[in-house]
Design a protein around this motif. Sequence first.
Motif, PDB file in Angstrom:
ATOM      1  N   PRO A 195      -1.512   7.769   3.513  1.00 42.33           N
ATOM      2  CA  PRO A 195      -1.463   7.906   4.973  1.00 42.33           C
ATOM      3  C   PRO A 195      -0.031   7.764   5.489  1.00 42.33           C
ATOM      4  O   PRO A 195       0.724   6.913   5.029  1.00 42.33           O
ATOM      5  N   LEU A 196       0.328   8.616   6.448  1.00 40.49           N
ATOM      6  CA  LEU A 196       1.644   8.514   7.063  1.00 40.49           C
ATOM      7  C   LEU A 196       1.741   7.221   7.869  1.00 40.49           C
ATOM      8  O   LEU A 196       0.743   6.720   8.390  1.00 40.49           O
TER       9      LEU A 196
ATOM     10  N   ALA B 227      16.046  10.126   9.991  1.00 34.98           N
ATOM     11  CA  ALA B 227      15.590  11.516   9.980  1.00 34.98           C
ATOM     12  C   ALA B 227      14.404  11.699   9.049  1.00 34.98           C
ATOM     13  O   ALA B 227      13.468  12.453   9.349  1.00 34.98           O
ATOM     14  N   ARG B 228      14.416  10.993   7.924  1.00 34.90           N
ATOM     15  CA  ARG B 228      13.293  11.087   6.998  1.00 34.90           C
ATOM     16  C   ARG B 228      12.024  10.485   7.622  1.00 34.90           C
ATOM     17  O   ARG B 228      10.916  10.960   7.364  1.00 34.90           O
ATOM     18  N   ASP B 229      12.184   9.451   8.431  1.00 30.68           N
ATOM     19  CA  ASP B 229      11.034   8.919   9.167  1.00 30.68           C
ATOM     20  C   ASP B 229      10.374  10.037   9.964  1.00 30.68           C
ATOM     21  O   ASP B 229       9.152  10.231   9.916  1.00 30.68           O
ATOM     22  N   ALA B 230      11.188  10.778  10.712  1.00 33.42           N
ATOM     23  CA  ALA B 230      10.669  11.832  11.580  1.00 33.42           C
ATOM     24  C   ALA B 230      10.079  12.995  10.779  1.00 33.42           C
ATOM     25  O   ALA B 230       9.202  13.705  11.278  1.00 33.42           O
TER      26      ALA B 230
ATOM     27  N   VAL C 144       7.655   8.625   5.357  1.00 30.45           N
ATOM     28  CA  VAL C 144       7.255   7.217   5.348  1.00 30.45           C
ATOM     29  C   VAL C 144       5.734   7.158   5.308  1.00 30.45           C
ATOM     30  O   VAL C 144       5.055   7.744   6.148  1.00 30.45           O
ATOM     31  N   CYS C 145       5.205   6.470   4.309  1.00 31.93           N
ATOM     32  CA  CYS C 145       3.759   6.409   4.082  1.00 31.93           C
ATOM     33  C   CYS C 145       3.341   4.976   3.763  1.00 31.93           C
ATOM     34  O   CYS C 145       4.176   4.096   3.562  1.00 31.93           O
TER      35      CYS C 145
ATOM     36  N   THR D 229       4.324  -4.453   5.790  1.00 31.50           N
ATOM     37  CA  THR D 229       5.725  -4.101   6.024  1.00 31.50           C
ATOM     38  C   THR D 229       6.390  -3.647   4.738  1.00 31.50           C
ATOM     39  O   THR D 229       7.163  -2.681   4.726  1.00 31.50           O
ATOM     40  N   LEU D 230       6.100  -4.330   3.635  1.00 32.56           N
ATOM     41  CA  LEU D 230       6.709  -3.985   2.350  1.00 32.56           C
ATOM     42  C   LEU D 230       6.090  -2.752   1.728  1.00 32.56           C
ATOM     43  O   LEU D 230       6.628  -2.208   0.757  1.00 32.56           O
ATOM     44  N   ALA D 231       4.956  -2.309   2.251  1.00 32.78           N
ATOM     45  CA  ALA D 231       4.275  -1.142   1.680  1.00 32.78           C
ATOM     46  C   ALA D 231       4.376   0.091   2.567  1.00 32.78           C
ATOM     47  O   ALA D 231       4.153   1.202   2.085  1.00 32.78           O
ATOM     48  N   ARG D 232       4.695  -0.071   3.835  1.00 34.16           N
ATOM     49  CA  ARG D 232       4.868   1.077   4.734  1.00 34.16           C
ATOM     50  C   ARG D 232       6.349   1.450   4.718  1.00 34.16           C
ATOM     51  O   ARG D 232       7.141   0.987   5.547  1.00 34.16           O
ATOM     52  N   ILE D 233       6.691   2.283   3.771  1.00 30.47           N
ATOM     53  CA  ILE D 233       8.089   2.526   3.436  1.00 30.47           C
ATOM     54  C   ILE D 233       8.297   4.005   3.107  1.00 30.47           C
ATOM     55  O   ILE D 233       7.350   4.768   2.942  1.00 30.47           O
TER      56      ILE D 233
END
Length: 487
Positions: free
Chosen positions: A138-139, A189-192, A196-197, A226-230
């Motif tokens: 999941p994003l 930019a990679r976030d957008a 990030v998943c 927090t440590l896994a949503r990266i």
Amino acid sequence: MIPTAQAETAEFLARLSGAVPIETHVSAIFVGRDTAWKLKKALALGFLDFTRLADRERFCRRELELNQPHAPDIYRDVVSITRGEDGRLREGGDGPAVEWLLRMAPIPPEDFLGRVTPDDALLDATADAVAAMHASAPLAEVDSPAVMGAILEGNLPSARNAGLPADRIESWATAARAELGRIAPTLAARDAQGFVCRCHGDLHLGNLCLWHGRPTLFDALEFDETLARIDVGYDLAFLLMDLDLRHGRAAANRVLNRYVARTGDAGIVAGLPLWQSMRAMIRAHVEAARGRDWRALLDAADAHLRPAPPRLVAIGGLQGTGKSTLARALAPTLGRGPGALVLRTDEARKRRFGVAPEHRLPPDAYTETVSRAVHAEVFAMAQTALAAGQAVVLDAVFLDSAQRAAAEHPAQATGQRFDGIWLEAPLGVLQARIRARRDDASDATESVLLRAAAVDPGPITWHRVAADNAAVMNARASLGMDGGSVC
């Protein structure tokens, strides 16, 4: 050590399994003949708190939820330990839970990837498994630069408390902060862009195993979102760092390149120096806190932040000349870790059609229009990687002089060094090699080779290298490389 409050449960599980537990700092696993029971220790360690029974149940269920999709035969269910009318503990039952456990299938110790010396096929399959996991993840919406900054700063007290040398910690922190500041716009930019998943979060070799002969991910991080949503790159970086340290740069380079071949994510290289360095630093202070040797990990944390100039190498030649073999041999020693990004048009074509590199495509996948698009994609990926500081190796036939000229453009656009290598071998040798190919990304047949051999490639200005047993040595000499370093 298992907390005293869980001693009775531990004794029960030892009898049930007939084994002493395998302990980590947060869990104890009791491995029986047909079942393994995982007990979360009733501990508070700063980064997690398992002291409450209700939280242990919740995290058991979360671990099952996260891991069962990727390891359904390993993760079975969550079960309670209750007390029977006779006062004895039992598995399941209707009474109030005394403890909660994960029930799992036992994994033979020799099948953990931390104990396996991987060959190329296993490395490729491992990268495929990670790419598949990331594709289905999941994003998540986070501020990656801020998250990386918090993780960086949060680990400094742990490193100090673990006894790592203070001067080394401060030196590393200064370099890491500078690197984070440099790449922060790219991470944002990679976030957008959707990189990030909700990732695995703890993707080292000890959390992969061979299950029915296939690499399988398990033990995804369940206790800290927090440590896994990266960024997927920070997830992959743990595996790359671990491979580099245990099995050498070539192994890490192979996994990186297979991952990019499957995903097309050339921009992942922008964060790899910082991400690998942070993973090494975290593991260094964890090992130090356990009383284990941390020195190689701390050295790796420093090494990943040392700059190395990127460069672009293009390898061309007829089908069967060994372009991909040469590219894979050169890549680990080019530029910064884990080495050059190898961009192969054969793999890009397969990715365009949504199939694995080894899957054969029909003739209509080889039209001139498709080929132009494939080359344009590969050249754009090369420019992205070079601009991010990563060395690149282009792998294609490059029979057309216009393609060879276009191959130089990414280096020109980024101000980096370019070298071209043209491999040559007798036609009979090439025919024999193509006949012997198995499980390769190239779909070239002997007839394709013969048609290509009849084309005049025009003037060859690249380094001409015989495609024989000395090809790697001679190519390295042509590129100005000596030993394992790059010029």
